[in-house]
Design a protein around this motif. Structure first.
Motif, PDB file in Angstrom:
ATOM      1  N   SER A 125      51.816-149.331  57.174  1.00  0.00           N
ATOM      2  CA  SER A 125      51.480-148.984  56.007  1.00  0.00           C
ATOM      3  C   SER A 125      52.960-149.580  55.009  1.00  0.00           C
ATOM      4  O   SER A 125      52.906-149.995  53.847  1.00  0.00           O
ATOM      5  N   TYR A 126      53.973-149.240  55.641  1.00  0.00           N
ATOM      6  CA  TYR A 126      55.221-149.528  54.983  1.00  0.00           C
ATOM      7  C   TYR A 126      55.300-151.048  54.814  1.00  0.00           C
ATOM      8  O   TYR A 126      55.827-151.507  53.722  1.00  0.00           O
ATOM      9  N   ALA A 127      55.021-151.878  55.824  1.00  0.00           N
ATOM     10  CA  ALA A 127      54.981-153.457  55.757  1.00  0.00           C
ATOM     11  C   ALA A 127      54.062-153.699  54.478  1.00  0.00           C
ATOM     12  O   ALA A 127      54.236-154.585  53.713  1.00  0.00           O
ATOM     13  N   ALA A 128      52.880-152.863  54.624  1.00  0.00           N
ATOM     14  CA  ALA A 128      51.732-153.417  53.422  1.00  0.00           C
ATOM     15  C   ALA A 128      52.269-153.161  52.031  1.00  0.00           C
ATOM     16  O   ALA A 128      51.869-154.097  51.169  1.00  0.00           O
ATOM     17  N   VAL A 129      52.966-151.991  51.858  1.00  0.00           N
ATOM     18  CA  VAL A 129      53.323-151.640  50.543  1.00  0.00           C
ATOM     19  C   VAL A 129      54.694-152.289  50.197  1.00  0.00           C
ATOM     20  O   VAL A 129      54.859-152.961  49.004  1.00  0.00           O
ATOM     21  N   TYR A 130      55.706-152.565  51.152  1.00  0.00           N
ATOM     22  CA  TYR A 130      56.929-153.017  50.708  1.00  0.00           C
ATOM     23  C   TYR A 130      57.181-154.304  51.288  1.00  0.00           C
ATOM     24  O   TYR A 130      58.138-155.150  50.784  1.00  0.00           O
ATOM     25  N   SER A 131      56.500-155.031  52.188  1.00  0.00           N
ATOM     26  CA  SER A 131      56.422-156.453  52.578  1.00  0.00           C
ATOM     27  C   SER A 131      57.696-156.743  53.346  1.00  0.00           C
ATOM     28  O   SER A 131      57.666-157.322  54.438  1.00  0.00           O
ATOM     29  N   THR A 132      59.078-156.597  52.797  1.00  0.00           N
ATOM     30  CA  THR A 132      60.160-156.832  53.622  1.00  0.00           C
ATOM     31  C   THR A 132      60.714-155.875  54.295  1.00  0.00           C
ATOM     32  O   THR A 132      60.844-154.502  53.905  1.00  0.00           O
ATOM     33  N   LEU A 133      61.018-155.978  55.495  1.00  0.00           N
ATOM     34  CA  LEU A 133      61.610-154.979  56.326  1.00  0.00           C
ATOM     35  C   LEU A 133      63.026-155.599  56.817  1.00  0.00           C
ATOM     36  O   LEU A 133      63.234-156.839  57.350  1.00  0.00           O
ATOM     37  N   MET A 134      63.984-154.611  57.053  1.00  0.00           N
ATOM     38  CA  MET A 134      65.309-155.036  57.582  1.00  0.00           C
ATOM     39  C   MET A 134      65.547-154.246  58.688  1.00  0.00           C
ATOM     40  O   MET A 134      65.181-153.197  59.028  1.00  0.00           O
ATOM     41  N   PRO A 135      66.181-155.134  59.856  1.00  0.00           N
ATOM     42  CA  PRO A 135      66.390-154.462  61.007  1.00  0.00           C
ATOM     43  C   PRO A 135      67.463-153.618  60.836  1.00  0.00           C
ATOM     44  O   PRO A 135      68.321-153.576  59.904  1.00  0.00           O
ATOM     45  N   GLY A 136      67.689-152.440  61.625  1.00  0.00           N
ATOM     46  CA  GLY A 136      68.610-151.335  61.770  1.00  0.00           C
ATOM     47  C   GLY A 136      68.240-150.524  60.667  1.00  0.00           C
ATOM     48  O   GLY A 136      68.904-149.344  60.576  1.00  0.00           O
ATOM     49  N   THR A 137      67.137-150.541  59.887  1.00  0.00           N
ATOM     50  CA  THR A 137      66.674-149.241  59.054  1.00  0.00           C
ATOM     51  C   THR A 137      65.608-148.535  59.611  1.00  0.00           C
ATOM     52  O   THR A 137      65.226-148.506  60.812  1.00  0.00           O
ATOM     53  N   GLY A 138      65.349-147.515  58.877  1.00  0.00           N
ATOM     54  CA  GLY A 138      64.092-146.481  59.261  1.00  0.00           C
ATOM     55  C   GLY A 138      64.546-145.246  59.957  1.00  0.00           C
ATOM     56  O   GLY A 138      64.347-144.100  59.762  1.00  0.00           O
ATOM     57  N   ASN A 139      66.106-145.220  60.063  1.00  0.00           N
ATOM     58  CA  ASN A 139      66.692-143.902  60.427  1.00  0.00           C
ATOM     59  C   ASN A 139      66.868-142.996  59.096  1.00  0.00           C
ATOM     60  O   ASN A 139      67.442-143.477  58.215  1.00  0.00           O
ATOM     61  N   GLY A 140      66.384-141.773  59.343  1.00  0.00           N
ATOM     62  CA  GLY A 140      66.126-141.124  58.011  1.00  0.00           C
ATOM     63  C   GLY A 140      64.791-141.107  57.605  1.00  0.00           C
ATOM     64  O   GLY A 140      64.549-139.933  56.945  1.00  0.00           O
ATOM     65  N   PHE A 141      63.954-141.781  57.918  1.00  0.00           N
ATOM     66  CA  PHE A 141      62.352-141.555  57.579  1.00  0.00           C
ATOM     67  C   PHE A 141      61.901-140.275  58.295  1.00  0.00           C
ATOM     68  O   PHE A 141      61.067-139.504  57.708  1.00  0.00           O
ATOM     69  N   GLU A 142      62.338-139.998  59.545  1.00  0.00           N
ATOM     70  CA  GLU A 142      61.963-139.030  60.112  1.00  0.00           C
ATOM     71  C   GLU A 142      62.112-137.732  59.487  1.00  0.00           C
ATOM     72  O   GLU A 142      61.715-136.516  59.717  1.00  0.00           O
ATOM     73  N   LEU A 143      63.353-137.813  58.723  1.00  0.00           N
ATOM     74  CA  LEU A 143      63.793-136.353  58.092  1.00  0.00           C
ATOM     75  C   LEU A 143      62.782-136.143  56.771  1.00  0.00           C
ATOM     76  O   LEU A 143      62.408-135.013  56.945  1.00  0.00           O
ATOM     77  N   ASP A 144      62.397-137.065  56.251  1.00  0.00           N
ATOM     78  CA  ASP A 144      61.170-136.822  55.167  1.00  0.00           C
ATOM     79  C   ASP A 144      59.773-136.138  55.888  1.00  0.00           C
ATOM     80  O   ASP A 144      59.327-135.420  55.464  1.00  0.00           O
ATOM     81  N   ALA A 145      59.616-136.836  56.929  1.00  0.00           N
ATOM     82  CA  ALA A 145      58.408-136.572  57.747  1.00  0.00           C
ATOM     83  C   ALA A 145      58.469-135.196  58.206  1.00  0.00           C
ATOM     84  O   ALA A 145      57.489-134.379  57.794  1.00  0.00           O
TER      85      ALA A 145
END
Length: 322
Positions: A232-252
């Motif tokens: 879903s993230y790739a579908a909405v934002y299209s561009t993904l950067m390596p090393g990211t995602g840390n912190g998403f779990e806090l929102d969830a």
């Protein structure tokens, strides 16, 4: 405890309504269709992760790896697509990888006896690093427009000439998955066993329940939904950067707790989780409309989270004293 959970959900619903009204009154052009679509866009990946991790938190555990698993799986999928793998196969591979990571987390916790915090913290580091290794630290862009493979964007947002902001079709998928997992949690034997694990793991084991099996299943759900969040993230934002995602779990996790699921385990609901997720999404989307940058979300969410956990502690003390 069911009465307490119901009360917390009602409070969360009221908070969501008041937040939306506040931003509509004081925000500049907040009350419009494009803003609603933005709220949905920012809720998909948090929502899917939150649905999965709800099962883990109900067992009394935690999964800190869902944010990096979300991005890592999509980075692998995007890299495979660039190498010529069809998009349909890529999406399946993403889900399989996430599910297998969830199984690995579950086995480390239930079989190896590792604390959930340590096991999933290790997985967080591994997946964050592995995503960078696979891509060679290069940014991955998923296909857009009329390019082959770009069709998967329509699963989450269908664009038409009459509605430039698009139709948030991902909301339908989010609700379908939420209803399905709510039925599993509340109406099936696996769900009842997962709830029992959080209430009293040792008593559940002594009653003859296969604790390893059902605890591992909870983490498997978490891994699968983290991968779905990555799609879903790739579908909405299209561009993904390596090393990211840390912190998403806090929102969830914050969404899960705000929705009434107890960090002590044994109590929670998928409907409450969705309410908590939309509170997070409205905050994230609405703050810029009143002149505040999105990073204020962390500041405000911190207070909301502390209040939600404190309310749970008070309710448990009250229930214990009765």
């Amino acid at each position: 405890m069911k009465k307490t959970l119901k009360t917390q959900k009602m409070v969360a619903v009221l908070a969501l309504i008041l937040l939306y009204i506040f931003f509509s009154i004081f925000g500049d052009n907040f009350f419009q269709y494009s803003t609603l679509v933005s709220i949905f866009d920012s809720s998909y990946y948090i929502g899917f992760m939150a649905i999965g991790v709800t099962f883990v938190i109900i067992t009394g555990g935690i999964d800190l790896s869902i944010g990096t698993v979300c991005i890592c799986c999509s980075l692998i999928g995007g890299t495979l697509f660039e190498k010529g793998v069809p998009m349909a196969a890529v999406l399946i591979i993403i889900l399989v990888i996430g599910t297998l990571i969830g199984v690995a987390n579950g086995l480390m916790v239930s079989v190896m006896g590792l604390p959930a915090f340590i096991a999933t913290l290790g997985t967080m580091m591994i997946t964050r690093g592995f995503g960078s290794i696979v891509t060679g630290t290069a940014t991955v862009t998923f296909p857009q427009g009329d390019v082959a493979g770009a069709w998967f964007h329509n699963i989450f947002k269908f664009k038409t000439a009459s509605l430039p902001a698009g139709i948030p079709t991902g909301f339908i998928l989010l609700i379908i998955m939420a209803v399905l997992m709510a039925v599993i949690l509340n109406k099936t034997r696996p769900g009842r066993y997962i709830l029992a694990l959080g209430s009293n793991k040792e008593a559940t084991r002594l009653s003859g329940v296969n604790v390893v099996k059902w605890e591992t299943l909870a983490y498997t759900f978490s891994g699968f939904f983290a991968a779905l969040a990555g799609i879903s993230y790739a579908a909405v934002y299209s561009t993904l950067m390596p090393g990211t995602g840390n912190g998403f779990e806090l929102d969830a996790i914050a969404g899960v707790v705000i929705g009434g699921t107890s960090l002590s385990g044994g109590n929670g609901s998928i409907s409450g989780t969705l309410i908590g997720v939309f509170i997070m999404a409205v905050l994230k989307t609405g703050l810029p409309f009143v002149g505040l940058q999105p990073h204020y979300q962390l500041f405000i969410t911190g207070f909301v989270l502390i209040f939600a956990v404190f309310a749970d502690v008070l309710n448990r003390r009250k229930a214990a004293s009765v």
